[in-house]
Write a protein that holds these residues in place. Structure first.
Motif, PDB file in Angstrom:
ATOM      1  N   ALA A  23       0.856  -1.181   0.000  1.00 23.44           N
ATOM      2  CA  ALA A  23       0.000   0.000   0.000  1.00 23.44           C
ATOM      3  C   ALA A  23       0.895   1.235   0.000  1.00 23.44           C
ATOM      4  O   ALA A  23       1.993   1.195   0.569  1.00 23.44           O
ATOM      5  N   PRO A  24       0.465   2.318  -0.626  1.00 29.66           N
ATOM      6  CA  PRO A  24       1.280   3.541  -0.627  1.00 29.66           C
ATOM      7  C   PRO A  24       1.576   4.016   0.786  1.00 29.66           C
ATOM      8  O   PRO A  24       0.680   4.093   1.634  1.00 29.66           O
ATOM      9  N   GLY A  25       2.839   4.278   1.056  1.00 33.39           N
ATOM     10  CA  GLY A  25       3.235   4.762   2.376  1.00 33.39           C
ATOM     11  C   GLY A  25       3.366   3.680   3.418  1.00 33.39           C
ATOM     12  O   GLY A  25       3.742   3.961   4.560  1.00 33.39           O
ATOM     13  N   ASP A  26       3.077   2.444   3.060  1.00 31.20           N
ATOM     14  CA  ASP A  26       3.154   1.341   4.011  1.00 31.20           C
ATOM     15  C   ASP A  26       4.613   1.019   4.308  1.00 31.20           C
ATOM     16  O   ASP A  26       5.418   0.850   3.395  1.00 31.20           O
ATOM     17  N   GLY A  27       4.958   0.926   5.584  1.00 31.12           N
ATOM     18  CA  GLY A  27       6.326   0.607   5.962  1.00 31.12           C
ATOM     19  C   GLY A  27       6.598  -0.884   5.881  1.00 31.12           C
ATOM     20  O   GLY A  27       5.703  -1.695   5.654  1.00 31.12           O
ATOM     21  N   ALA A  28       7.861  -1.232   6.051  1.00 32.10           N
ATOM     22  CA  ALA A  28       8.237  -2.649   6.082  1.00 32.10           C
ATOM     23  C   ALA A  28       7.510  -3.330   7.236  1.00 32.10           C
ATOM     24  O   ALA A  28       7.279  -2.730   8.284  1.00 32.10           O
ATOM     25  N   SER A  29       7.156  -4.576   7.022  1.00 31.94           N
ATOM     26  CA  SER A  29       6.398  -5.284   8.046  1.00 31.94           C
ATOM     27  C   SER A  29       7.031  -6.623   8.345  1.00 31.94           C
ATOM     28  O   SER A  29       7.652  -7.247   7.489  1.00 31.94           O
ATOM     29  N   GLN A  30       6.873  -7.040   9.575  1.00 31.79           N
ATOM     30  CA  GLN A  30       7.358  -8.342  10.022  1.00 31.79           C
ATOM     31  C   GLN A  30       6.164  -9.277  10.174  1.00 31.79           C
ATOM     32  O   GLN A  30       5.256  -8.997  10.963  1.00 31.79           O
ATOM     33  N   LEU A  31       6.172 -10.374   9.437  1.00 32.26           N
ATOM     34  CA  LEU A  31       5.099 -11.349   9.591  1.00 32.26           C
ATOM     35  C   LEU A  31       5.261 -12.133  10.883  1.00 32.26           C
ATOM     36  O   LEU A  31       4.286 -12.626  11.440  1.00 32.26           O
ATOM     37  N   TRP A  32       6.508 -12.258  11.343  1.00 30.66           N
ATOM     38  CA  TRP A  32       6.814 -12.847  12.641  1.00 30.66           C
ATOM     39  C   TRP A  32       7.795 -11.919  13.341  1.00 30.66           C
ATOM     40  O   TRP A  32       8.556 -11.196  12.693  1.00 30.66           O
ATOM     41  N   ILE A  33       7.792 -11.928  14.657  1.00 28.70           N
ATOM     42  CA  ILE A  33       8.653 -11.032  15.418  1.00 28.70           C
ATOM     43  C   ILE A  33       9.230 -11.815  16.595  1.00 28.70           C
ATOM     44  O   ILE A  33       8.554 -12.673  17.178  1.00 28.70           O
ATOM     45  N   ASP A  34      10.485 -11.539  16.941  1.00 30.95           N
ATOM     46  CA  ASP A  34      11.048 -12.231  18.098  1.00 30.95           C
ATOM     47  C   ASP A  34      10.501 -11.608  19.379  1.00 30.95           C
ATOM     48  O   ASP A  34      10.181 -10.422  19.433  1.00 30.95           O
ATOM     49  N   ARG A  35      10.410 -12.426  20.415  1.00 31.70           N
ATOM     50  CA  ARG A  35       9.732 -12.012  21.646  1.00 31.70           C
ATOM     51  C   ARG A  35      10.386 -10.785  22.284  1.00 31.70           C
ATOM     52  O   ARG A  35       9.682  -9.864  22.742  1.00 31.70           O
ATOM     53  N   GLN A  36      11.697 -10.714  22.322  1.00 36.08           N
ATOM     54  CA  GLN A  36      12.353  -9.593  22.985  1.00 36.08           C
ATOM     55  C   GLN A  36      12.036  -8.275  22.303  1.00 36.08           C
ATOM     56  O   GLN A  36      11.774  -7.262  22.972  1.00 36.08           O
ATOM     57  N   THR A  37      12.056  -8.268  20.974  1.00 39.00           N
ATOM     58  CA  THR A  37      11.703  -7.048  20.251  1.00 39.00           C
ATOM     59  C   THR A  37      10.272  -6.645  20.548  1.00 39.00           C
ATOM     60  O   THR A  37       9.969  -5.468  20.779  1.00 39.00           O
ATOM     61  N   LEU A  38       9.375  -7.613  20.550  1.00 38.21           N
ATOM     62  CA  LEU A  38       7.973  -7.330  20.832  1.00 38.21           C
ATOM     63  C   LEU A  38       7.797  -6.796  22.248  1.00 38.21           C
ATOM     64  O   LEU A  38       7.031  -5.844  22.478  1.00 38.21           O
ATOM     65  N   GLN A  39       8.480  -7.386  23.198  1.00 36.13           N
ATOM     66  CA  GLN A  39       8.332  -6.932  24.576  1.00 36.13           C
ATOM     67  C   GLN A  39       8.874  -5.522  24.770  1.00 36.13           C
ATOM     68  O   GLN A  39       8.304  -4.732  25.534  1.00 36.13           O
ATOM     69  N   ARG A  40       9.960  -5.199  24.083  1.00 40.99           N
ATOM     70  CA  ARG A  40      10.460  -3.817  24.157  1.00 40.99           C
ATOM     71  C   ARG A  40       9.431  -2.856  23.579  1.00 40.99           C
ATOM     72  O   ARG A  40       9.229  -1.763  24.117  1.00 40.99           O
ATOM     73  N   ARG A  41       8.795  -3.276  22.510  1.00 41.48           N
ATOM     74  CA  ARG A  41       7.768  -2.439  21.898  1.00 41.48           C
ATOM     75  C   ARG A  41       6.602  -2.227  22.865  1.00 41.48           C
ATOM     76  O   ARG A  41       6.025  -1.136  22.936  1.00 41.48           O
ATOM     77  N   GLY A  42       6.251  -3.268  23.594  1.00 41.42           N
ATOM     78  CA  GLY A  42       5.112  -3.166  24.505  1.00 41.42           C
ATOM     79  C   GLY A  42       5.388  -2.374  25.762  1.00 41.42           C
ATOM     80  O   GLY A  42       4.453  -1.900  26.416  1.00 41.42           O
ATOM     81  N   ARG A  43       6.668  -2.219  26.105  1.00 43.95           N
ATOM     82  CA  ARG A  43       7.012  -1.520  27.352  1.00 43.95           C
ATOM     83  C   ARG A  43       6.478  -0.091  27.367  1.00 43.95           C
ATOM     84  O   ARG A  43       6.086   0.426  28.415  1.00 43.95           O
ATOM     85  N   THR A  44       6.478   0.537  26.223  1.00 43.09           N
ATOM     86  CA  THR A  44       6.018   1.931  26.174  1.00 43.09           C
ATOM     87  C   THR A  44       4.740   2.087  25.360  1.00 43.09           C
ATOM     88  O   THR A  44       4.429   3.164  24.881  1.00 43.09           O
ATOM     89  N   ALA A  45       3.993   1.001  25.204  1.00 42.31           N
ATOM     90  CA  ALA A  45       2.796   1.037  24.360  1.00 42.31           C
ATOM     91  C   ALA A  45       1.764   2.031  24.868  1.00 42.31           C
ATOM     92  O   ALA A  45       1.037   2.635  24.069  1.00 42.31           O
ATOM     93  N   ALA A  46       1.691   2.228  26.175  1.00 45.22           N
ATOM     94  CA  ALA A  46       0.665   3.114  26.717  1.00 45.22           C
ATOM     95  C   ALA A  46       0.810   4.539  26.203  1.00 45.22           C
ATOM     96  O   ALA A  46      -0.162   5.291  26.166  1.00 45.22           O
ATOM     97  N   LYS A  47       2.017   4.912  25.796  1.00 47.00           N
ATOM     98  CA  LYS A  47       2.216   6.260  25.255  1.00 47.00           C
ATOM     99  C   LYS A  47       1.463   6.461  23.942  1.00 47.00           C
ATOM    100  O   LYS A  47       1.218   7.596  23.531  1.00 47.00           O
ATOM    101  N   LEU A  48       1.129   5.351  23.281  1.00 51.10           N
ATOM    102  CA  LEU A  48       0.455   5.439  21.991  1.00 51.10           C
ATOM    103  C   LEU A  48      -1.055   5.514  22.120  1.00 51.10           C
ATOM    104  O   LEU A  48      -1.761   5.701  21.129  1.00 51.10           O
ATOM    105  N   LEU A  49      -1.575   5.346  23.335  1.00 49.01           N
ATOM    106  CA  LEU A  49      -3.018   5.378  23.525  1.00 49.01           C
ATOM    107  C   LEU A  49      -3.565   6.780  23.290  1.00 49.01           C
ATOM    108  O   LEU A  49      -2.906   7.782  23.575  1.00 49.01           O
ATOM    109  N   PRO A  50      -4.791   6.865  22.775  1.00 49.62           N
ATOM    110  CA  PRO A  50      -5.409   8.182  22.604  1.00 49.62           C
ATOM    111  C   PRO A  50      -5.727   8.795  23.966  1.00 49.62           C
ATOM    112  O   PRO A  50      -5.749   8.111  24.985  1.00 49.62           O
ATOM    113  N   LYS A  51      -5.956  10.061  23.994  1.00 45.66           N
ATOM    114  CA  LYS A  51      -6.304  10.760  25.244  1.00 45.66           C
ATOM    115  C   LYS A  51      -7.757  11.185  25.161  1.00 45.66           C
ATOM    116  O   LYS A  51      -8.140  11.916  24.248  1.00 45.66           O
TER     117      LYS A  51
END
Length: 522
Positions: A250-278
């Motif tokens: 899709a236009p503007g679509d970034g690279a995507s991982q169909l699978w992800i290693d657990r450590q990378t995913l967990q680092r991503r989740g550590r600050t996920a709350a910052k992405l929540l709407p207000k």
């Protein structure tokens, strides 16, 4: 990959042209006769309905609702119930955006069983995992009545957790990124314990899926915990390729991982709350407890970063492609394949009016140096339009060649039957360009989706009946070859069975899709 989620959801919508018995009850003996409309499961009695020559049992719970304290926990055994539970309507789809959003709920771990109206028991079983980019769709989207009647099988369609609910990761969650896969295993355990009551044979289970459903089948093959829960597998348009380059789907679509290693995913989740709407917003961005208290509707804002299954986890110890290469997977016969023109559905989204735009888009997706080589291998002059040239690139790179490579790895250990769905004109959405055998188009041969079957021409209906026989014979015996059908040879590293109306025949799959070229480009 929020854009890609939307595309895959739209594609799915386009296909739907119109959509221990501690507390067991004791129904009346006559009503509870084997293979009737009232069936006794290990949790209690259920009553289905008779429709179109089949028996349907919808909305059967296979796990406790994953709500409250069970959000981001492994699925738990469902509670038993008294009396007979009505099984006339599907359960809610799992939380998602798009057309099914209004019918979704975190309380979504339900499955549907469709069985022949009458006849002998111990029939083969097909467990179907739906597609939708791990962020949309529902088992109820797929009506298997034609498969049940034409192939004499029992079909189970499954809901499992999606997006942030199924694939969230956090340092405090040891099962990060695998809740949706764990749900599928819970459904398979339910099948093992209960399908006999519906006339099915738990020792002949085909686990099949398309797109993200096919990727799920990859994960289950690589998961030691799934061993013994199914005896054949079908991966449709869902190889376990590690990732996709950006600017291709899709236009503007970034690279995507169909699978992800657990450590990378967990680092991503550590600050996920910052992405929540207000509102809402967690004061502590790392607080898992706070995230567990956020509403399901608000959490959907996190779907983009959390729709890839994780490996290096208790459920999936190694990346599936590593497991396949090492021969460390559940050894069962496999059907593997894709559609001939997978990427037309996505190429239609790009504004590729001329060769210059085509070359520029290749450079965005692959980099300038590779783009020159790709443009020489896929010149616009060979195709009816720049968009169709781009579709051929996307088809071969993202779908066909990964499927062939994966089939080659699997075939070193188990029987593999490769296919290519090649109907040149299946029913489909009008996106302003020829779509041919686009991503998901083979589904119309196997299932009814809204009004889709009515759109098939007589030759396409004949192909649909033939495909159902191939798939259901495979479910029954591990070999798709049925009497009266063209021979489907085992995969030899290059060949596949081309499936087109009036033209089922072997084809040189790797040559047709330039796979040797792509191997030199990586």
């Amino acid at each position: 990959m929020a854009t890609k989620e939307a595309i895959q959801g739209a594609a799915a919508a386009a296909l739907i042209f119109g959509a221990g018995l501690s507390a067991a009850p004791s129904p009346a003996a006559a009503d509870a006769a084997p293979y009737g409309l009232t069936v006794i499961t290990d949790r209690g009695g259920i009553r289905g309905v008779a429709e179109e020559g089949v028996r349907r049992f919808r909305g059967i719970p296979y796990a406790k609702p994953p709500v409250g304290g069970l959000r981001w926990r492994l699925p738990q055994e469902p509670a038993a119930w008294q009396g007979v539970r009505q099984a006339k309507a599907p359960g809610p789809s799992c939380p998602q955006t798009g057309e099914l959003a209004g019918h979704s709920s975190e309380d979504c771990l339900y499955l549907n069983v469709t069985a022949p109206a009458a006849g002998p028991g111990k029939l083969p079983v097909v467990v179907w995992l739906h597609g939708g980019g791990f962020s949309s769709g529902s088992g109820a989207d797929y009506d298997p009545a034609r498969m049940v009647k034409g192939g004499r099988v029992v079909v189970v369609t499954v809901n499992s957790r999606l997006g942030v609910f199924g694939f969230f990761g956090h340092p405090d969650l040891p099962d990060s990124g695998t809740y949706g896969l764990a749900d599928q295993q819970a459904a398979l355990r339910w099948v093992r314990g209960n399908i006999t009551a519906f006339g099915g044979d738990p020792s002949r289970v085909l686990l099949a899926g398309e797109s993200s459903g096919g990727i799920s089948v990859c994960g289950q093959l690589a998961s030691p915990a799934a061993a013994g829960l199914f005896q054949r597998a079908a991966i449709q348009s869902g190889s376990c390729k590690p990732d996709w380059t950006g600017e291709l789907s899709a236009p503007g679509d970034g690279a995507s991982q169909l699978w992800i290693d657990r450590q990378t995913l967990q680092r991503r989740g550590r600050t996920a709350a910052k992405l929540l709407p207000k509102p809402p917003k967690c004061a502590d961005a790392e607080s898992l407890a706070c995230l567990r208290g956020v509403s399901a509707k608000s959490l959907l804002a996190l779907n983009g970063p959390f729709h890839s299954p994780a490996f290096h986890t208790p459920l999936v110890p190694q990346a599936p492609w590593t497991s396949f290469a090492k021969g460390r997977f559940t050894k069962v016969p496999v059907i593997e394949g894709a559609t001939r023109d997978e990427h037309t559905l996505f190429a239609a989204l790009f504004d590729l009016k001329d060769e210059a735009a085509y070359r520029a888009q290749l450079a965005k997706a692959f980099g300038a140096a590779k783009a020159v080589r790709i443009a020489a291998e896929y010149p616009v002059s060979r195709y009816r339009s720049p968009a169709l040239a781009f579709a051929a690139v996307g088809t071969d790179f993202t779908a066909a060649c990964p499927a062939a490579h994966e089939a080659r790895l699997l075939a070193e250990h188990v029987p593999v039957y490769a296919y290519e769905f090649a109907d040149p004109n299946p029913p489909g959405p009008d996106l302003g360009m020829p779509l041919a055998a686009y991503h998901g188009s083979e589904l119309l041969s196997l299932f009814d989706m809204g009004q889709s079957y009515r759109e098939l021409k007589p030759a396409q209906r004949t192909l649909a009946a033939q495909m159902i026989r191939y798939w259901t014979d495979f479910a029954a015996t591990g070999d798709p070859n049925a009497r009266g059908l063209p021979k489907w040879e085992k995969f030899d590293g290059d060949s596949a069975l081309s499936l087109a109306p009036g033209a089922i025949s072997p084809t040189d799959y790797t040559k047709n899709h330039n796979c040797r070229f792509w191997a030199t480009l990586e």
